[in-house]
Design a protein around this motif. Structure first.
Motif, PDB file in Angstrom:
ATOM      1  N   GLU A   1      53.681  36.232  43.031  1.00  0.00           N
ATOM      2  CA  GLU A   1      53.407  37.698  43.829  1.00  0.00           C
ATOM      3  C   GLU A   1      52.361  37.675  44.718  1.00  0.00           C
ATOM      4  O   GLU A   1      51.439  36.885  44.707  1.00  0.00           O
ATOM      5  CB  GLU A   1      53.059  38.485  42.236  1.00  0.00           C
ATOM      6  N   GLU A   2      52.295  38.673  45.475  1.00  0.00           N
ATOM      7  CA  GLU A   2      51.294  38.561  46.502  1.00  0.00           C
ATOM      8  C   GLU A   2      49.904  38.829  45.862  1.00  0.00           C
ATOM      9  O   GLU A   2      49.935  39.576  44.694  1.00  0.00           O
ATOM     10  CB  GLU A   2      51.729  39.904  47.561  1.00  0.00           C
ATOM     11  N   ILE A   3      49.164  38.626  46.678  1.00  0.00           N
ATOM     12  CA  ILE A   3      47.662  38.941  46.030  1.00  0.00           C
ATOM     13  C   ILE A   3      47.306  40.424  46.092  1.00  0.00           C
ATOM     14  O   ILE A   3      47.608  40.903  47.087  1.00  0.00           O
ATOM     15  CB  ILE A   3      46.504  38.174  46.814  1.00  0.00           C
ATOM     16  N   SER A   4      46.623  41.025  44.987  1.00  0.00           N
ATOM     17  CA  SER A   4      46.331  42.362  45.048  1.00  0.00           C
ATOM     18  C   SER A   4      44.720  42.560  45.504  1.00  0.00           C
ATOM     19  O   SER A   4      43.900  41.596  45.448  1.00  0.00           O
ATOM     20  CB  SER A   4      46.447  43.076  43.634  1.00  0.00           C
ATOM     21  N   ASP A   5      44.378  43.912  45.681  1.00  0.00           N
ATOM     22  CA  ASP A   5      42.956  44.113  46.177  1.00  0.00           C
ATOM     23  C   ASP A   5      42.098  43.769  45.167  1.00  0.00           C
ATOM     24  O   ASP A   5      40.995  43.054  45.149  1.00  0.00           O
ATOM     25  CB  ASP A   5      42.683  45.546  46.538  1.00  0.00           C
ATOM     26  N   ARG A   6      42.442  44.020  43.913  1.00  0.00           N
ATOM     27  CA  ARG A   6      41.573  43.750  42.739  1.00  0.00           C
ATOM     28  C   ARG A   6      41.521  42.034  42.489  1.00  0.00           C
ATOM     29  O   ARG A   6      40.353  41.644  42.225  1.00  0.00           O
ATOM     30  CB  ARG A   6      42.430  44.276  41.395  1.00  0.00           C
ATOM     31  N   GLU A   7      42.533  41.433  42.671  1.00  0.00           N
ATOM     32  CA  GLU A   7      42.482  40.132  42.488  1.00  0.00           C
ATOM     33  C   GLU A   7      41.638  39.338  43.465  1.00  0.00           C
ATOM     34  O   GLU A   7      40.714  38.834  43.386  1.00  0.00           O
ATOM     35  CB  GLU A   7      43.816  39.435  42.701  1.00  0.00           C
ATOM     36  N   GLU A   8      41.691  39.817  44.923  1.00  0.00           N
ATOM     37  CA  GLU A   8      40.727  39.397  45.772  1.00  0.00           C
ATOM     38  C   GLU A   8      39.253  39.705  45.651  1.00  0.00           C
ATOM     39  O   GLU A   8      38.486  39.014  45.895  1.00  0.00           O
ATOM     40  CB  GLU A   8      41.064  40.267  47.262  1.00  0.00           C
TER      41      GLU A   8
ATOM     42  N   GLN B   1      47.297  35.896  37.970  1.00  0.00           N
ATOM     43  CA  GLN B   1      47.956  36.722  38.650  1.00  0.00           C
ATOM     44  C   GLN B   1      49.062  36.270  39.450  1.00  0.00           C
ATOM     45  O   GLN B   1      49.686  36.751  40.038  1.00  0.00           O
ATOM     46  CB  GLN B   1      47.088  37.527  39.620  1.00  0.00           C
ATOM     47  N   CYS B   2      49.062  34.876  39.512  1.00  0.00           N
ATOM     48  CA  CYS B   2      50.339  34.157  40.251  1.00  0.00           C
ATOM     49  C   CYS B   2      51.492  34.098  39.325  1.00  0.00           C
ATOM     50  O   CYS B   2      51.790  33.047  38.579  1.00  0.00           O
ATOM     51  CB  CYS B   2      49.676  32.833  40.746  1.00  0.00           C
TER      52      CYS B   2
ATOM     53  N   CYS C   1      42.826  39.859  34.500  1.00  0.00           N
ATOM     54  CA  CYS C   1      42.311  40.106  36.229  1.00  0.00           C
ATOM     55  C   CYS C   1      41.169  40.810  36.039  1.00  0.00           C
ATOM     56  O   CYS C   1      40.833  41.881  36.648  1.00  0.00           O
ATOM     57  CB  CYS C   1      43.465  40.766  37.066  1.00  0.00           C
TER      58      CYS C   1
ATOM     59  N   ARG D   1      43.660  31.858  44.538  1.00  0.00           N
ATOM     60  CA  ARG D   1      44.346  32.620  43.641  1.00  0.00           C
ATOM     61  C   ARG D   1      43.578  32.594  42.239  1.00  0.00           C
ATOM     62  O   ARG D   1      42.907  31.629  41.818  1.00  0.00           O
ATOM     63  CB  ARG D   1      45.712  32.394  43.548  1.00  0.00           C
TER      64      ARG D   1
END
Length: 112
Positions: free
Chosen positions: A63-70, A88-89, A46, A84
């Protein structure tokens, strides 16, 4: 167990559906283990956006999206609401279902 369909924006590539995929793997890992090209310049930690993909169906199975991934998706080529990062998925344990993703044209990345 999951089934996953990979669609491709790259011309000449037909969709691929994989069956009996186990949980606790990322969509990037599943792609690579099945000879589906998905770039991952940062080594799947990531830290870039080259494994960017679009989750068309089954977003509740990863898994839900994280702030870092966004933050990294904002740097991706042609981000959309369903964007996505493949690394991270992670397929959630204890669930079953179908996930459908579209991979952007991988020829747009240099350094292959």
């Amino acid at each position: 167990m999951y089934s996953i369909t990979f669609k491709f924006e790259q011309k000449g590539l037909e969709p691929v559906t994989l069956e009996n995929i186990e949980a606790d793997q990322s969509l990037l890992e599943v792609a690579l283990h099945n000879n589906i090209e998905l770039h991952h310049n940062c080594g799947a930690v990531c830290a870039c956006s080259t494994c960017h993909l679009y989750v068309e169906q089954g977003e509740d199975l990863v898994e839900e999206i994280s702030d870092r991934e966004e933050d990294f998706i904002d740097r991706a080529v042609n981000p959309r609401l369903n964007s996505r990062l493949g690394c991270q998925c992670i397929l959630l344990p204890g669930k079953n279902g179908h996930v459908e993703v579209t991979l952007p044209d991988q020829t747009q990345f240099l350094g292959e």
